[in-house]
Design a protein around this motif. Structure first.
Motif: not given
Length: 243
Positions: A184-199, A224-236
């Motif tokens: 999970y730490g590597m995922m966050k470091k790689s931009g999971w949720g904000w640079r790459v949409e969370a599955d 929480s990160e998934y919900k933020k990611s979903f809202a962000k990429f849906s808006r984009d």
């Protein structure tokens, strides 16, 4: 009376010249003398053949040599890996690794996997296969070392790789809490949720796994990160201009 006579002697209705029925030629079968043949003998370490599995001569020779040296001269295995396996083409090298995993030769598979990583970038699904084999053979600590080495060599992790969920499920199935947290730490470091949409499925599997390990805070963070990611990429997607 006629009915009684026909019942007692049913052959009287047959033509005079008819031949008697041929005696049955079937004889009582003798006990079977079939003896099943088992190839390889009880000392053979070779697993059963798998339909559709093909190995080149080079791959077969590499597997046989690795197993022989591991049995007779284990100190020479590392030299063989560095000198011989690195010379194989990618398809043969992968075939060697897959065959070692199939035969549960995990100690040798780890060496072959190191050769794969040094020559090519290992996919996450391959990491998942390694984790499953190590856990199946009671080598749980090697699972942790494998994940640590992945973080050191790869730095991040391909968050959009379809093998990510396979790796997460394999590590959780191996009951490796620290390795799950590390992934999970590597995922966050790689931009999971904000640079790459969370599955959604990845988030669900990871969250449930962390919760089962007692990592309630991290489990809630994943959700929480998934919900933020979903809202962000849906808006984009809504504001993206149509070309």
């Amino acid at each position: 009376m006629a009915f009684s006579t026909w019942h007692q002697n049913p052959t009287f209705l047959k033509p005079h010249g008819s031949l008697p029925p041929k005696p049955c030629t079937a004889t009582t079968s003798s006990p079977s003398t079939y003896v099943p043949v088992r190839c390889g003998g009880p000392r053979s370490q070779r697993g059963p053949l798998v339909k559709g599995r093909t190995l080149s001569i080079e791959a077969i020779q590499a597997v046989q040599t690795l197993k022989r040296l591991h049995r007779t001269k284990p100190s020479n295995v590392d030299d063989l890996v560095s000198k011989n396996l690195s010379r194989l083409i990618k398809s043969d090298l992968m075939a060697v690794l897959k065959e070692l995993l199939r035969q549960d030769q995990c100690a040798l598979a780890l060496r072959a996997f190191s050769a794969v990583r040094s020559e090519y970038q290992a996919e996450l699904s391959l990491y998942a296969e390694m984790v499953q084999a190590l856990a199946r053979n009671g080598m749980a600590e090697d699972v942790d070392r494998l994940i640590v080495e992945m973080g050191e060599s790869e730095g991040g992790i391909e968050c959009d790789d379809k093998g990510l969920v396979e790796l997460i499920k394999a590590v959780i199935g191996a009951q490796r809490r620290e390795s799950t947290v590390r992934i999970y730490g590597m995922m966050k470091k790689s931009g999971w949720g904000w640079r790459v949409e969370a599955d959604e499925y990845v988030a669900k599997v990871l969250s449930n796994g962390l919760k089962n390990f007692g990592e309630e805070a991290l489990s809630q963070e994943v959700e929480s990160e998934y919900k933020k990611s979903f809202a962000k990429f849906s808006r984009d997607r809504l504001v993206k201009p149509i070309i």
